[in-house]
Design a protein around this motif. Sequence first.
Motif, PDB file in Angstrom:
ATOM      1  N   TRP A   4       3.434   1.104   3.054  1.00 53.09           N
ATOM      2  CA  TRP A   4       3.008   0.175   4.091  1.00 53.09           C
ATOM      3  C   TRP A   4       3.373  -1.225   3.616  1.00 53.09           C
ATOM      4  N   LEU A  11       0.876  -1.172   0.000  1.00 51.19           N
ATOM      5  CA  LEU A  11       0.000   0.000   0.000  1.00 51.19           C
ATOM      6  C   LEU A  11       0.913   1.222   0.000  1.00 51.19           C
ATOM      7  N   SER A  20       0.062  -5.982   5.909  1.00 48.37           N
ATOM      8  CA  SER A  20      -1.274  -6.260   5.388  1.00 48.37           C
ATOM      9  C   SER A  20      -1.904  -4.981   4.840  1.00 48.37           C
ATOM     10  N   VAL A  21      -2.416  -5.052   3.619  1.00 45.54           N
ATOM     11  CA  VAL A  21      -3.046  -3.881   3.012  1.00 45.54           C
ATOM     12  C   VAL A  21      -4.250  -3.435   3.833  1.00 45.54           C
ATOM     13  N   GLU A  22      -5.021  -4.390   4.354  1.00 43.10           N
ATOM     14  CA  GLU A  22      -6.210  -4.034   5.142  1.00 43.10           C
ATOM     15  C   GLU A  22      -5.815  -3.252   6.398  1.00 43.10           C
ATOM     16  N   GLU A  23      -4.790  -3.711   7.092  1.00 43.87           N
ATOM     17  CA  GLU A  23      -4.334  -2.985   8.285  1.00 43.87           C
ATOM     18  C   GLU A  23      -3.796  -1.613   7.892  1.00 43.87           C
ATOM     19  N   PRO A  61      -2.967   0.161  -3.282  1.00 42.93           N
ATOM     20  CA  PRO A  61      -2.216  -1.079  -3.458  1.00 42.93           C
ATOM     21  C   PRO A  61      -1.544  -1.099  -4.831  1.00 42.93           C
ATOM     22  N   GLU A  76      -4.741   0.259   5.374  1.00 40.28           N
ATOM     23  CA  GLU A  76      -5.868   1.157   5.056  1.00 40.28           C
ATOM     24  C   GLU A  76      -6.469   1.742   6.332  1.00 40.28           C
ATOM     25  N   ARG A  77      -6.581   0.924   7.364  1.00 40.25           N
ATOM     26  CA  ARG A  77      -7.128   1.436   8.621  1.00 40.25           C
ATOM     27  C   ARG A  77      -6.218   2.491   9.237  1.00 40.25           C
TER      28      ARG A  77
END
Length: 469
Positions: free
Chosen positions: A279, A219, A282-285, A306, A287-288
């Motif tokens: 980043w 990310l 994890s991309v999800e983490e 991403p 984003e948060r």
Amino acid sequence: MSEATTVRLDPGAFGELRESFHGRLVRPEDPDYDTDRRIWNASIDRRPALIAFCTDSDDVASALRFATLTGLEVAVRSGGHSFPGQSLTEGGVVIDLSAMRKIRVDPERRTARVQAGTLLGELDQATQRFGLAVPSGVVTHTGVAGLTLGGGIGWLMRRYGLTIDQLTGVDLVTAGGEQVRADASENTDLFWGVRGGGGNFGVVTAFDFRLNPVGPIVLAGPIVWPMSESARLLRFYREWIAEAPDDLTTAVVHRKAPPLDFIPAELHGTPVVMVVCCWAGSVEEGERFLLPLRRFGHPVLDLCAPKQYTDHQAMFDASFPHGRWYYFKSRDVAALTDEVIELTAHHAARFTSPMTAFPIFQLGGAISRVGEEETAFSGRDSGHTFNIGATCATSAGFDEERAWARGFWSALAPFESGSYVNFLMDEGPERVRQAYGPRKYARLSELKRRYDPDNVFHLNQNISPDGAV
């Protein structure tokens, strides 16, 4: 006519070199000379008497013997990105490593053996085939050798440390032509010194690295605001990164928006400030964690998404191409205090070139968890590195832009916590000593006396063999 074009190479010595040398030997009278002598920074214009394009360590040793025999100054060139042009000599011998670009990756052991002429982009391409990477720099046409020997900061440094923190050994040719190995069990003092001490002790011809799982998707990218928001953004950014995990590395960049296809035409030439993120987890983490930054103020552009790690690594390439006129000043600071922020916003509004851009790199994370005495690199406790770059297409306006960089750098002096040797210009021996500190400089000087007592390798951020400044 330049002095270098009048240098007469000793015919006997040159004949012996030509017989033993496997690569190309280029002199001023050769047709490719002007192309071959160019380096990245076009403000540096020097004419060596000989450029020796080495193919292996034996070629390096032969070129060194020739230079020593004839009394000619030695410069060592890998990618040619030395800010002050120390990879080019006037009237001397350039030992060019650009033909030495073999890379051997062992994905099971997660190791890479890399010859010294390799560029960062080539290393990334070779290792990303297996989802692995070495933490390295931010411009892909930079040479692995110079970046590594000075420390190596880049987009993975808070996750995996500096480039030298993943270095496990080097092969090196000394000033006397001896080929030696330095690692954790052999010539350990030399291994300590090459991890941050630059090219002071010999010509490193190969590097061995540990590899780390990275990507292939990260990310990454810039989030952009108007330059007028600089001070407000920096104050928010200071609080936001205070809780940043090691997966995040950022740089704050002030510049005028470049005329690139992915930037809306209405922004071209507009003064902006951006936070460039990478980043590595994890991309999800990611984003948060990035959400508060995206919501700060009113960004005019958000390109953080991403993407392939190799694409992000090449993001700054268009801003720092070969052939422009470059000048840099640098300081580390412990923190972005209110005073540092106000100074930054003030000076960021005063450069004029549409090509000037200065990043402020976020340090910490894995960098700071390596012991200060474990490597020659200094400044592991610094919070940020300012890389104040003045850039012009030609000499037009360069003096004025350079004066801006010097003025900004001088204003930051009261807040300096160190300096990164790869970002130094030709600033004199006292500045080099300050960069390492007296204890490390004394240890480096002792190594210099042992491996290069005559200071053959002095075109660098030079360590004096007698300890003097």
